[in-house]
Design a protein around this motif. Structure first.
Motif, PDB file in Angstrom:
ATOM      1  N   LYS A 194       5.818 -11.211 -15.805  1.00  0.00           N
ATOM      2  CA  LYS A 194       6.814 -12.203 -16.222  1.00  0.00           C
ATOM      3  C   LYS A 194       7.941 -12.387 -15.205  1.00  0.00           C
ATOM      4  CE  LYS A 194       5.968 -11.410 -21.147  1.00  0.00           C
ATOM      5  NZ  LYS A 194       6.569 -11.032 -22.462  1.00  0.00           N
ATOM      6  N   TYR A 195       7.756 -11.852 -14.005  1.00  0.00           N
ATOM      7  CA  TYR A 195       8.831 -11.919 -13.013  1.00  0.00           C
ATOM      8  C   TYR A 195       8.385 -12.695 -11.780  1.00  0.00           C
ATOM      9  CZ  TYR A 195      10.964  -8.300 -15.875  1.00  0.00           C
ATOM     10  OH  TYR A 195      11.490  -7.593 -16.931  1.00  0.00           O
ATOM     11  N   GLU A 196       9.308 -13.469 -11.222  1.00  0.00           N
ATOM     12  CA  GLU A 196       9.026 -14.226 -10.017  1.00  0.00           C
ATOM     13  C   GLU A 196       8.992 -13.283  -8.826  1.00  0.00           C
ATOM     14  OE1 GLU A 196      10.761 -18.139  -7.603  1.00  0.00           O
ATOM     15  OE2 GLU A 196      11.825 -17.324  -9.336  1.00  0.00           O
ATOM     16  N   THR A 197       7.972 -13.428  -8.004  1.00  0.00           N
ATOM     17  CA  THR A 197       7.811 -12.532  -6.848  1.00  0.00           C
ATOM     18  C   THR A 197       7.828 -13.265  -5.509  1.00  0.00           C
ATOM     19  OG1 THR A 197       5.401 -12.671  -7.059  1.00  0.00           O
ATOM     20  CG2 THR A 197       6.510 -10.858  -8.207  1.00  0.00           C
ATOM     21  N   GLY A 198       7.906 -14.607  -5.548  1.00  0.00           N
ATOM     22  CA  GLY A 198       8.027 -15.374  -4.321  1.00  0.00           C
ATOM     23  C   GLY A 198       6.853 -15.205  -3.379  1.00  0.00           C
ATOM     24  N   ASP A 199       7.160 -15.006  -2.090  1.00  0.00           N
ATOM     25  CA  ASP A 199       6.099 -14.906  -1.085  1.00  0.00           C
ATOM     26  C   ASP A 199       5.472 -13.518  -1.015  1.00  0.00           C
ATOM     27  OD1 ASP A 199       8.056 -13.407   0.203  1.00  0.00           O
ATOM     28  OD2 ASP A 199       8.647 -15.063   1.508  1.00  0.00           O
ATOM     29  N   GLY A 200       5.996 -12.565  -1.787  1.00  0.00           N
ATOM     30  CA  GLY A 200       5.372 -11.250  -1.912  1.00  0.00           C
ATOM     31  C   GLY A 200       5.794 -10.218  -0.889  1.00  0.00           C
ATOM     32  N   MET A 201       6.512 -10.602   0.161  1.00  0.00           N
ATOM     33  CA  MET A 201       6.867  -9.642   1.205  1.00  0.00           C
ATOM     34  C   MET A 201       7.853  -8.588   0.700  1.00  0.00           C
ATOM     35  SD  MET A 201       5.015 -10.320   3.789  1.00  0.00           S
ATOM     36  CE  MET A 201       5.801  -9.259   4.990  1.00  0.00           C
ATOM     37  N   PHE A 202       8.880  -9.040  -0.027  1.00  0.00           N
ATOM     38  CA  PHE A 202       9.847  -8.086  -0.585  1.00  0.00           C
ATOM     39  C   PHE A 202       9.173  -7.211  -1.628  1.00  0.00           C
ATOM     40  CE2 PHE A 202      13.045  -7.219  -3.981  1.00  0.00           C
ATOM     41  CZ  PHE A 202      13.804  -6.293  -3.282  1.00  0.00           C
ATOM     42  N   LEU A 203       8.335  -7.821  -2.455  1.00  0.00           N
ATOM     43  CA  LEU A 203       7.639  -7.061  -3.490  1.00  0.00           C
ATOM     44  C   LEU A 203       6.763  -5.985  -2.873  1.00  0.00           C
ATOM     45  CD1 LEU A 203       6.717  -6.546  -6.392  1.00  0.00           C
ATOM     46  CD2 LEU A 203       4.987  -8.327  -6.071  1.00  0.00           C
ATOM     47  N   GLN A 204       6.046  -6.322  -1.798  1.00  0.00           N
ATOM     48  CA  GLN A 204       5.174  -5.321  -1.173  1.00  0.00           C
ATOM     49  C   GLN A 204       5.987  -4.129  -0.703  1.00  0.00           C
ATOM     50  OE1 GLN A 204       1.574  -5.650   1.136  1.00  0.00           O
ATOM     51  NE2 GLN A 204       2.689  -5.146   2.989  1.00  0.00           N
ATOM     52  N   TRP A 205       7.153  -4.378  -0.124  1.00  0.00           N
ATOM     53  CA  TRP A 205       7.964  -3.274   0.369  1.00  0.00           C
ATOM     54  C   TRP A 205       8.426  -2.374  -0.783  1.00  0.00           C
ATOM     55  CZ3 TRP A 205      12.874  -1.193   0.002  1.00  0.00           C
ATOM     56  CH2 TRP A 205      13.181  -0.232   0.977  1.00  0.00           C
ATOM     57  N   VAL A 206       8.808  -2.969  -1.919  1.00  0.00           N
ATOM     58  CA  VAL A 206       9.204  -2.192  -3.102  1.00  0.00           C
ATOM     59  C   VAL A 206       8.018  -1.371  -3.607  1.00  0.00           C
ATOM     60  CG1 VAL A 206       9.945  -2.345  -5.520  1.00  0.00           C
ATOM     61  CG2 VAL A 206      11.026  -3.797  -3.791  1.00  0.00           C
ATOM     62  N   LEU A 207       6.856  -2.001  -3.702  1.00  0.00           N
ATOM     63  CA  LEU A 207       5.648  -1.297  -4.139  1.00  0.00           C
ATOM     64  C   LEU A 207       5.364  -0.095  -3.243  1.00  0.00           C
ATOM     65  CD1 LEU A 207       3.214  -4.300  -4.789  1.00  0.00           C
ATOM     66  CD2 LEU A 207       4.109  -2.765  -6.527  1.00  0.00           C
ATOM     67  N   CYS A 208       5.456  -0.311  -1.936  1.00  0.00           N
ATOM     68  CA  CYS A 208       5.110   0.745  -0.989  1.00  0.00           C
ATOM     69  C   CYS A 208       6.138   1.868  -0.980  1.00  0.00           C
ATOM     70  CB  CYS A 208       4.939   0.156   0.406  1.00  0.00           C
ATOM     71  SG  CYS A 208       3.511  -0.961   0.529  1.00  0.00           S
ATOM     72  N   ALA A 209       7.403   1.544  -1.282  1.00  0.00           N
ATOM     73  CA  ALA A 209       8.413   2.590  -1.406  1.00  0.00           C
ATOM     74  C   ALA A 209       8.078   3.506  -2.586  1.00  0.00           C
ATOM     75  CB  ALA A 209       9.798   1.967  -1.595  1.00  0.00           C
ATOM     76  N   ALA A 210       7.664   2.907  -3.691  1.00  0.00           N
ATOM     77  CA  ALA A 210       7.261   3.697  -4.862  1.00  0.00           C
ATOM     78  C   ALA A 210       6.016   4.518  -4.554  1.00  0.00           C
ATOM     79  CB  ALA A 210       7.006   2.770  -6.052  1.00  0.00           C
ATOM     80  N   ILE A 211       5.076   3.924  -3.840  1.00  0.00           N
ATOM     81  CA  ILE A 211       3.846   4.621  -3.459  1.00  0.00           C
ATOM     82  C   ILE A 211       4.166   5.862  -2.626  1.00  0.00           C
ATOM     83  CG2 ILE A 211       1.802   4.419  -1.965  1.00  0.00           C
ATOM     84  CD1 ILE A 211       1.624   1.466  -2.920  1.00  0.00           C
ATOM     85  N   TRP A 212       5.080   5.717  -1.680  1.00  0.00           N
ATOM     86  CA  TRP A 212       5.425   6.844  -0.810  1.00  0.00           C
ATOM     87  C   TRP A 212       6.096   7.965  -1.596  1.00  0.00           C
ATOM     88  CZ3 TRP A 212       9.818   9.448   0.881  1.00  0.00           C
ATOM     89  CH2 TRP A 212       9.614  10.319   1.961  1.00  0.00           C
ATOM     90  N   LEU A 213       6.930   7.621  -2.574  1.00  0.00           N
ATOM     91  CA  LEU A 213       7.597   8.662  -3.375  1.00  0.00           C
ATOM     92  C   LEU A 213       6.588   9.454  -4.203  1.00  0.00           C
ATOM     93  CD1 LEU A 213      10.882   6.914  -4.578  1.00  0.00           C
ATOM     94  CD2 LEU A 213      10.634   8.746  -2.900  1.00  0.00           C
ATOM     95  N   VAL A 214       5.573   8.769  -4.740  1.00  0.00           N
ATOM     96  CA  VAL A 214       4.506   9.478  -5.459  1.00  0.00           C
ATOM     97  C   VAL A 214       3.794  10.430  -4.504  1.00  0.00           C
ATOM     98  CG1 VAL A 214       2.287   9.220  -6.634  1.00  0.00           C
ATOM     99  CG2 VAL A 214       4.168   7.676  -7.184  1.00  0.00           C
ATOM    100  N   ALA A 215       3.545   9.976  -3.281  1.00  0.00           N
ATOM    101  CA  ALA A 215       2.882  10.827  -2.288  1.00  0.00           C
ATOM    102  C   ALA A 215       3.732  12.047  -1.964  1.00  0.00           C
ATOM    103  CB  ALA A 215       2.611  10.028  -1.015  1.00  0.00           C
ATOM    104  N   LEU A 216       5.050  11.874  -1.907  1.00  0.00           N
ATOM    105  CA  LEU A 216       5.947  12.995  -1.627  1.00  0.00           C
ATOM    106  C   LEU A 216       5.843  14.056  -2.717  1.00  0.00           C
ATOM    107  CD1 LEU A 216       8.181  14.233   0.124  1.00  0.00           C
ATOM    108  CD2 LEU A 216       9.852  12.899  -1.215  1.00  0.00           C
ATOM    109  N   VAL A 217       5.803  13.610  -3.966  1.00  0.00           N
ATOM    110  CA  VAL A 217       5.673  14.542  -5.094  1.00  0.00           C
ATOM    111  C   VAL A 217       4.339  15.282  -5.010  1.00  0.00           C
ATOM    112  CG1 VAL A 217       5.469  14.721  -7.602  1.00  0.00           C
ATOM    113  CG2 VAL A 217       7.203  13.213  -6.604  1.00  0.00           C
ATOM    114  N   VAL A 218       3.252  14.541  -4.753  1.00  0.00           N
ATOM    115  CA  VAL A 218       1.924  15.154  -4.639  1.00  0.00           C
ATOM    116  C   VAL A 218       1.912  16.165  -3.499  1.00  0.00           C
ATOM    117  CG1 VAL A 218      -0.509  14.725  -4.104  1.00  0.00           C
ATOM    118  CG2 VAL A 218       0.730  13.182  -5.646  1.00  0.00           C
ATOM    119  N   ASN A 219       2.535  15.820  -2.391  1.00  0.00           N
ATOM    120  CA  ASN A 219       2.575  16.705  -1.234  1.00  0.00           C
ATOM    121  C   ASN A 219       3.305  18.012  -1.563  1.00  0.00           C
ATOM    122  OD1 ASN A 219       1.938  16.933   1.663  1.00  0.00           O
ATOM    123  ND2 ASN A 219       4.152  17.038   1.937  1.00  0.00           N
ATOM    124  N   LEU A 220       4.385  17.919  -2.297  1.00  0.00           N
ATOM    125  CA  LEU A 220       5.127  19.124  -2.683  1.00  0.00           C
ATOM    126  C   LEU A 220       4.320  19.977  -3.656  1.00  0.00           C
ATOM    127  CD1 LEU A 220       8.718  17.611  -3.106  1.00  0.00           C
ATOM    128  CD2 LEU A 220       7.888  19.067  -1.239  1.00  0.00           C
TER     129      LEU A 220
END
Length: 319
Positions: free
Chosen positions: A31-57
């Protein structure tokens, strides 16, 4: 239960969880506008990296292999084309094309030992071929309403050409994302390799893989900001839903890593690439009421039967 039986059970459960999460990870953004997707991808990937950090620990920081980052960079490169693909040829045709190439490249590279990997053997090759083939024909979902962007300036022919070309490229890149990790694992068994002694546990490479995703997405986002003359299109309301979407995707991918380890990629790829489209369609039926009508319901039942048949063929090819 034998170790082999335990691995199979773990692999199939992980595959089911991955399918459910991959088919649901964009629901928070519906239900949210995401535009051209570039900003959204960066937000998605930031969340992805944090999950990886937890798994790594949790895994006590296993050895970091930089080459494993290449797979993450490959995935992020394929992912930046998703929004233009959707706007040119629609999500349905886009997923059909990139999903098919994703499944075929991921399966075939493991099955036949492409890119320097060892060929994966299965006890029943014919069933594996049938399962892989069935997984290709079900990557289809509903088209969303596209928002205005640069692709609206293209002619109909240009739209089809650009969209289909990008979808093929994305599919090939998606299907190659695990290649560096599998390459490291295969060459870890060779004493003369720089990867000698590397871990055989796929989860040990999650942090490097996801770091590659975040690094590449950051570089692409910075390039986008430069191209937009420091005036990028930002959508604040999409930040929290996008973050949740990234977490769901990251967990699903971790499950895929487990499935690769337990079943091998030649089995996990046909199963996991076939199911998410059906799950997304289920959300469209029961939550968003996007898919209605007897014909559409019958097509979904047919798709489910094909997915189930493909998954069973792939599963039994391992036993």
């Amino acid at each position: 239960m034998s170790n082999n039986g335990t691995d199979l059970t773990t692999g199939f459960i992980s595959s089911i969880v991955a399918i459910l999460l991959f088919g649901s990870n964009f629901v928070p953004l519906k239900k949210y506008e995401t535009g051209d997707g570039m900003f959204l991808q960066w937000v998605l990937c930031a969340a992805i990296w944090l999950v990886a950090l937890v798994v790594n620990l949790i895994l006590h920081c296993p050895k970091f292999w930089p080459f494993a980052m290449v797979g993450g960079c490959i995935w992020a490169t394929g992912n930046i084309a998703v929004v233009p693909i959707i706007k040119t040829i629609g999500l349905g045709l886009g997923i059909l094309i990139w999903g098919s190439f994703n499944a075929l490249i991921g399966w075939a590279s493991s099955r036949f030992g492409w890119f320097g990997m060892d060929a994966e053997e299965v006890s029943k090759p014919l069933l594996n071929y049938i399962g892989a083939g069935l997984s290709v024909v079900v990557n289809k979902t509903q088209d969303p309403d596209p928002e205005h962007s640069w692709v609206d300036k293209l002619s109909t022919v240009q739209n089809r050409l650009v969209g289909c070309s990008l979808a093929v490229i994305s599919g090939i890149l998606y299907g190659s994302t695990f290649v560096p990790i599998i390459y490291i694992k295969d060459h870890s068994k060779r004493n003369d390799s720089i990867y000698a002694g590397a871990s055989q546990n796929d989860l040990d490479y999650v942090f490097a893989h996801f770091s590659g995703i975040f690094l590449a997405s950051t570089v692409y986002f910075l390039a986008y900001c430069i191209a937009m003359k420091n005036n990028p299109k930002l959508y604040p309301k999409a930040v929290l839903p996008g973050f949740l979407s990234g977490i769901l995707w990251a967990i699903a991918t971790c499950c895929w890593f487990i499935a690769n380890h337990s079943l091998s990629a030649v089995v996990s790829f046909p199963i996991i690439t076939a199911g998410p489209g059906f799950i997304a369609a289920m959300w469209g039926v029961f939550m968003f009421k996007e898919i209605q009508g007897r014909q559409n319901y019958l097509l979904m039942i047919l798709a489910f039967c094909i997915i189930l048949a493909g998954a069973l063929c792939t599963a039994f090819s391992k036993i």
